[in-house]
Design a protein around this motif. Structure first.
Motif, PDB file in Angstrom:
ATOM      1  N   THR A 107      37.171  40.391  38.567  1.00  0.00           N
ATOM      2  CA  THR A 107      38.354  40.808  39.313  1.00  0.00           C
ATOM      3  C   THR A 107      38.057  41.058  40.786  1.00  0.00           C
TER       4      THR A 107
ATOM      5  N   ALA B 201      54.852  42.989  41.104  1.00  0.00           N
ATOM      6  CA  ALA B 201      53.685  43.853  41.166  1.00  0.00           C
ATOM      7  C   ALA B 201      53.129  43.941  42.579  1.00  0.00           C
TER       8      ALA B 201
ATOM      9  N   TYR C   1      46.522  46.664  38.880  1.00  0.00           N
ATOM     10  CA  TYR C   1      46.254  46.618  37.440  1.00  0.00           C
ATOM     11  C   TYR C   1      46.488  47.979  36.799  1.00  0.00           C
TER      12      TYR C   1
ATOM     13  N   PHE D 217      43.657  44.641  43.720  1.00  0.00           N
ATOM     14  CA  PHE D 217      43.718  44.430  42.273  1.00  0.00           C
ATOM     15  C   PHE D 217      43.575  45.714  41.445  1.00  0.00           C
TER      16      PHE D 217
ATOM     17  N   LYS E  98      42.766  39.890  32.679  1.00  0.00           N
ATOM     18  CA  LYS E  98      42.019  41.140  32.500  1.00  0.00           C
ATOM     19  C   LYS E  98      42.604  41.949  31.354  1.00  0.00           C
TER      20      LYS E  98
ATOM     21  N   LEU F 105      45.750  39.585  36.539  1.00  0.00           N
ATOM     22  CA  LEU F 105      46.233  40.767  35.825  1.00  0.00           C
ATOM     23  C   LEU F 105      46.326  40.508  34.327  1.00  0.00           C
TER      24      LEU F 105
ATOM     25  N   THR G  37      48.696  37.511  39.653  1.00  0.00           N
ATOM     26  CA  THR G  37      49.321  37.859  38.370  1.00  0.00           C
ATOM     27  C   THR G  37      48.565  37.233  37.200  1.00  0.00           C
TER      28      THR G  37
END
Length: 400
Positions: A109, A371, A387, A383, A177, A174, A171
């Motif tokens: 990430t 987001a 997240y 991030f 992960k 996201l 996205t």
């Protein structure tokens, strides 16, 4: 010893660094002619430095923990590689050695995330977590498979997707992960952010399409060369600019989230975009683009109780469509707001999106989550915060 490397199609600084266990700062230090924002060109020659000289200069706010997470290095390895440095007293400008990363997790990430990274990570995730089901739901204009991932075995079916818009590729990260964190918790018989992963798995079948628009994401991250089949058209549609960071559309210049048969004609007139371009062109008719068709067919073939399309940016949750949404949609949006800090918005003056079509066709709860905050593409440094906000929505969507 340092050696020369000939850039291949699809290479980025982040991908080359990942291949040779080097940080981007190390690559930039060895190649001062480059900047982190440069597109690499196939055939270009760059220097790969000796990994023993892989170093990082301490910046304001750095900690050893942050550096380890950023470069996907075990914290103990970082400490061992720097025995003369007190991690409690780091100084701006101080140089530390970065040992090769052993990989604390599969999904990285800390760097821009593209189609190649996603496909590699899906293969690794499947190896580590055999209970994941991965299928191909269709193909992009350029022939890239569009994968969907299933986690869970319950009768409630839920669907999340990301990267309808090319420069909203964060996205995808996201969602990837989340797949990894959820899978890890379930495999260990543990909890994910306080929720029993096994119970979630038993109750709900979650289908995730991490990247709807792979050709567009590739264009944003890699740029275009004369060998690209749409080279001339793309430059024309992008007003002659080689900077595609603002590109939202697919590779044919069609906005995939304006492609759905939900008052499409009204949206086309509202947009007033005459032809292909970076954004907002809905095409010549609904569902002309293979990526949009694939998601529509996938949705029709499954009995989804709820869908969420993840976009950026604005920290908002859109939950309604022309008063056709079911009564519980507003309450679900309020629950999403409580776990994320985002603002639920009754949206007007927007049609032809995936969420709009889902509500119109199925009369079930559909949502668009915008987001993060800022200018797309959002920087990877955001991030962790994004997240932390949206994982609450992802988990809540499994139980509402």
């Amino acid at each position: 010893m340092p050696f020369s490397y000939v850039v291949q199609k699809g290479d980025t600084l982040y991908r080359i660094g990942r291949k040779y266990a080097l940080s981007v700062p190390a690559l930039l230090a060895a190649n001062p002619q480059l900047s982190e924002q440069d597109y690499l060109v196939p055939g270009q020659v760059i220097v790969i430095p000796d990994r023993t000289t892989n170093q990082y200069v301490i910046q304001a706010g750095d900690t050893f923990y942050y550096i380890a997470r950023r470069f996907n290095i075990e914290l103990n390895d970082l400490l061992a590689a720097n025995p003369g440095i007190n991690p409690r007293y780091l100084r701006i400008g101080q140089t530390v050695v970065l040992p090769p990363g052993r990989g604390m997790s599969i999904v990285n990430t800390n760097a821009p995330y593209g189609y190649r990274e996603m496909m590699e990570d899906l293969e690794l995730l499947k190896q580590r977590y055999p209970f994941l089901e991965i299928v191909v739901i269709g193909y992009s204009v350029m022939g890239k498979p569009i994968p969907a991932v299933k986690i869970g075995g319950g009768t409630r079916r839920v669907h999340y997707n990301g990267s309808f818009h090319a420069n909203e590729w964060i996205t995808t990260l996201l969602l990837m992960k989340f797949i990894e964190e959820y899978s890890s918790a379930y495999a260990a018989g543990g909890r994910i952010r306080g929720r029993d992963a096994a119970e979630l798995y038993r109750q709900t079948s979650l289908w995730i399409v991490p990247m709807v628009n792979p050709d567009g994401v590739e264009l944003v991250q890699e740029g275009v060369t004369p060998q690209h089949p749409f080279y001339r058209e793309l430059l024309q549609w992008n007003e002659g600019s080689y900077d595609f960071s603002g590109w939202k559309a697919n590779i044919r210049g069609v906005d995939l989230n304006d492609q759905y048969p939900a008052f499409w004609e009204v949206e086309k007139e509202r947009r007033e975009v005459p032809g292909p371009g970076p954004r907002d062109y809905p095409g010549t008719a609904p569902l002309t683009e293979p990526e949009a068709i694939a998601v529509a067919q996938f949705t029709r073939n499954n009995d989804f109780r709820l869908v969420i399309a993840f976009h950026t940016q604005g920290r908002e949750i859109y939950w309604n469509y022309r008063d056709l949404e079911p009564p519980e949609s507003e309450g679900i949006a309020e629950r999403f707001a409580r776990v994320s800090g985002y603002r639920p918005v009754r949206l007007t003056g927007s049609d032809a999106g995936y969420k709009d079509w889902f509500i119109l066709e199925f009369r079930r709860p559909g949502f668009t989550v915008e987001a993060g905050q800022g200018t797309n593409p959002l920087p990877i440094s955001q991030f962790p915060q994004i997240y932390n906000d949206v994982i609450g929505i992802m988990l809540e969507g499994l139980v509402v």
